[in-house]
Design an enzyme around this catalytic site. Structure first.
Site, short mmCIF file in Angstrom:
data_model
loop_
_atom_site.label_atom_id
_atom_site.label_comp_id
_atom_site.label_asym_id
_atom_site.label_seq_id
_atom_site.Cartn_x
_atom_site.Cartn_y
_atom_site.Cartn_z
N ASP A 1 36.65 42.17 38.60
CA ASP A 1 36.59 41.41 37.35
C ASP A 1 35.23 40.75 37.11
O ASP A 1 34.86 40.48 35.97
CB ASP A 1 37.65 40.30 37.35
CG ASP A 1 39.07 40.83 37.29
OD1 ASP A 1 39.25 42.07 37.31
OD2 ASP A 1 40.00 40.01 37.22
N CYS B 1 49.60 40.54 38.62
CA CYS B 1 50.28 40.92 37.38
C CYS B 1 51.78 40.65 37.42
O CYS B 1 52.45 40.68 36.39
CB CYS B 1 50.05 42.40 37.08
SG CYS B 1 48.31 42.82 36.83
#
Length: 551
Positions: free
Chosen positions: A277, A42
Site C-alpha cells: 500500500d 478485509c
C-alpha cells in the site's frame, strides 16, 4: 544474506515466504509494530456482525508457525524507529528495549494508515474508532457489547459501506455520512446510485454532500445544520501511505507520501526495496504514478520483490485497479479508469451501459446486472468497466479486467468464449453484449447520449421518444418530456415525428431503443439512443421520474 522486512500482512509476508521457498540459506527477519503480522484485514467488518463468527479466523499465520514451517524470525510488537540506509541498519524497539539490526537487503512494507479528518471534538470523543487492524476491531467489539442502539459511519468508500452493512446486520440504526455526491468513489455516480438504493431499502440513513463539523456528547453536528445521534462512530475516510519513517530516512517519496520505486521495487536507497500500500506504481492506462492499496497487488509485489532479490528477472508492470464490494444483497465492482479519472487524464472516451441478467432469463432465480464500459471512440481500446448486481458482477469485471490489462478493444469482446449453461450464464453473455453495443458505436451504426446530457438536449429542442409499452410507464414511471410510442407501433407513426429535429429514443434498458434507432435512421431521421435508458436515468435522477399510474 540477511533480509530484514519492515511490516508484515500481505506484502511483507508474501516476500518473506517466497524468499524462503527460493533459498534455505537466507536469514529472514520480519519486524512488525502490531501484535499480528499475518491477518485478514478485509475480514474485519464481517467480524463485527458475526458473519465471521470466530476471532481466530482473522489471524492467517502465527509467528510460531511461520518459524516452524518457513524458519522465519518474526517479531511482532516491534516498531522500527529509524532506518539508516548508509549504514545498512534499522533500529527497532520491543518492550522498551532498543536494538540495531544490520541488513544486506531491506524490504519496506509499512502499509497505509487511516485518514482521520480534522473534525472538532473527534480526538477527544470516546466513541470514535477506525477499522484497520485486529486491535481496532477488538475495541469496536467491546463497545458494541454494551448494547448500543445507533451508529454513524463517516466516509462511503469500501470500508465505510462494509461497516454500514455489518453494523446494520448487528441491529444498530446506522447512518452513512459522505462528503462527496455519491458513495463508492471508485464507481461513477449513476452506477453508485443503484447501490445507494440498497442503503435506504435496508433502513440505513444516507447523507451525501455532507460533512461532519463537530463531534460532542455522542452527537455529530453536520454542515447542513442538522445533528445526528450515534452511540458509536466509525471513521472510514480513506487511507494514505504510512511513510513518515521512510521520509525521515531520506528515501524519496512522491504523491501523498507514497514511496517511489523502480521497475524492480528498488527505492532511491541502495539495497532498500518497498512493496504494498505504501508504494506508488504506474497506472497502466495513464502512465501516472498512483497508489493502489489493495491486497492482491500487495501479495503479487511481495512475491516479485523476493524474486528480484534472489536474482530472478521480475518487473513491476504497474496496475489498473480492480475492486469489488458488497452492500447487503448487491455487489459493485470496477476495473480500470472511471469517468472522473479519464477526464483528469485528458483521455477522450465514450461510455455505454447495458442491463443484462446474471444467468439465462428463462432459468429461475436470475437477477438484473448493470454493466458500463468506457473505451476509445475511434480505436475501441478499453479503458474501464463497472458492474452492479446481486450476482455475476465479479465474473463480468474479472473478465473485463483481463481484457483491459492486455490492451484489448471492444472488437475483442464479442469473440470471448465464456462458459454457459442456464444456471450459470447466458448464451449472449453480458461481456459479449456490451462488446456488440460498443462496436456499433465505434462503427457508427449507433449514436448514444448520456443520462446527464439528455435533459439539456431536450431543452435545446431534441424530441424524446419512449418506446416502452404504456403499462411499463404506469408501473415504473415516465421520463420527463417524453412522447410515448411503443416500439411495435413505431413504423405506424413515422409521419408524426419531426425530421428537422434531433430525436432521442429510450426504452427500459437501451435494447429496444436501439432497434428504434435503427428503424428511424433507416428512414432518414437524426437519432440518438439514450444510453442505459430508463434504468440508468431513473437511478441517477429518481426525483425527476413522473409517476401517474398505479404508484
Amino acid at each position: 544474506m540477511r533480509v530484514v522486512i519492515v511490516g508484515g500482512v500481505a506484502g511483507g509476508m508474501s516476500a518473506a515466504t517466497r524468499l524462503r521457498r527460493l533459498s534455505e540459506d537466507t536469514e529472514i527477519i520480519v519486524l512488525d509494530k502490531g501484535p499480528y503480522v499475518s491477518f485478514a484485514n478485509c475480514a474485519l467488518p464481517y467480524y463485527m456482525s458475526g458473519e465471521i463468527s470466530q476471532r481466530s479466523s482473522l489471524i492467517v499465520e502465527s509467528p510460531d508457525h511461520l518459524k516452524e514451517r518457513f524458519n522465519i524470525d518474526v517479531r511482532p510488537n516491534t516498531e522500527v524507529v529509524k532506518i539508516n540506509p548508509g549504514r545498512h541498519q534499522v533500529t527497532a524497539v520491543h518492550d522498551g528495549q532498543s536494538e540495531t539490526l544490520d541488513y544486506d537487503r531491506l524490504i519496506l512494507s509499512p502499509g497505509s494508515k487511516a485518514i482521520v479528518p480534522d473534525i472538532v471534538g473527534l480526538k477527544e470523543a470516546d466513541n470514535v474508532f477506525t477499522l484497520r487492524s485486529i486491535p481496532d476491531v477488538d475495541k469496536i467489539m467491546a463497545e458494541l457489547g454494551q448494547g448500543l442502539k445507533t451508529a454513524a459511519v463517516i466516509g462511503a468508500g469500501s470500508v465505510g459501506v462494509e461497516a454500514v452493512e455489518n453494523l446494520t446486520k448487528r441491529g444498530l440504526k446506522t447512518t452513512l455520512v459522505e462528503a462527496g455526491d455519491h458513495i463508492l468513489p471508485f464507481m461513477d455516480n449513476e452506477m453508485a446510485a443503484i447501490v445507494s438504493r440498497e442503503t435506504t431499502e435496508h433502513g440505513v440513513g444516507l447523507k451525501l454532500n455532507t460533512k461532519v463539523s463537530k463531534i460532542a456528547d455522542h452527537r455529530l453536528e453536520l454542515d447542513d445544520g442538522s445533528t445526528l445521534q450515534a452511540d458509536i462512530i466509525i471513521v472510514a475516510a480513506g487511507v494514505k501511505p504510512d511513510t513518515k519513517l521512510v521520509s525521515e530516512a531520506g528515501i524519496k517519496t512522491g504523491k501523498h507520501g507514497g514511496i517511489l520505486v523502480d521497475g524492480c521495487y528498488q527505492t532511491s536507497a541502495d539495497d532498500v526495496y518497498a512493496v504494498g500500500d505504501a508504494i506508488l506504481i504506474r497506472q497502466q492506462l495513464t502512465g501516472e504514478l498512483t497508489s493502489i492499496p489493495l491486497a492482491s497487488p500487495a501479495n503479487r509485489q511481495g512475491r516479485q520483490v523476493a524474486d528480484v532479490i534472489m536474482g530472478e528477472n521480475r518487473r513491476n508492470q504497474g496496475g489498473i485497479g480492480t475492486a469489488i464490494v458488497r452492500l447487503f444483497d448487491i455487489a459493485a465492482a470496477a476495473t480500470g479508469l472511471n469517468t472522473e479519472q479519464l477526464k483528469q487524464a485528458g483521455i477522450h472516451y465514450q461510455a455505454v451501459h447495458i442491463t443484462g441478467q446474471s444467468h439465462a432469463a428463462y432459468y429461475p432465480g436470475g437477477t438484473p446486472l448493470s454493466l458500463k464500459l468506457m473505451f476509445d471512440p475511434k480505436s475501441g481500446r478499453l479503458y474501464g468497466a463497472q458492474a452492479v448486481g446481486k450476482a455475476s458482477a465479479d465474473k463480468q469485471i474479472d473478465v473485463l479486467s483481463v481484457a483491459i490489462k492486455h490492451r484489448m478493444t471492444v472488437f475483442d469482446l464479442p469473440e470471448f468464449e465464456l462458459s454457459y449453461a442456464p444456471p450459470f450464464g447466458s448464451a449472449k453473455d453480458p461481456v459479449n453484449m456490451i462488446g456488440y453495443a460498443a462496436e456499433n458505436l465505434v462503427e457508427g451504426l449507433s449514436e448514444n447520449i448520456q443520462f446527464d446530457e439528455v435533459d439539456d438536449a431536450v431543452k435545446a429542442g431534441a424530441y424524446l421518444v419512449d418506446v416502452r409499452n404504456p403499462e411499463e410507464l404506469d408501473r415504473d414511471g415516465r421520463l420527463p418530456n417524453a412522447v410515448n410510442i411503443p416500439l411495435d407501433d413505431l413504423r405506424n407513426h413515422l409521419n408524426d415525428l419531426p425530421k428537422d429535429r434531433q430525436i432521442i429514443v429510450s426504452c427500459r434498458s437501451g435494447q429496444r431503443s436501439y432497434i428504434a434507432e435503427r428503424i428511424l435512421k433507416n428512414d432518414g431521421f437524426k437519432v440518438k439512443n439514450l444510453d442505459g435508458a430508463f434504468l440508468i436515468y431513473s437511478a441517477a435522477y429518481p426525483q425527476r421520474i413522473q409517476h401517474t399510474g398505479g404508484h
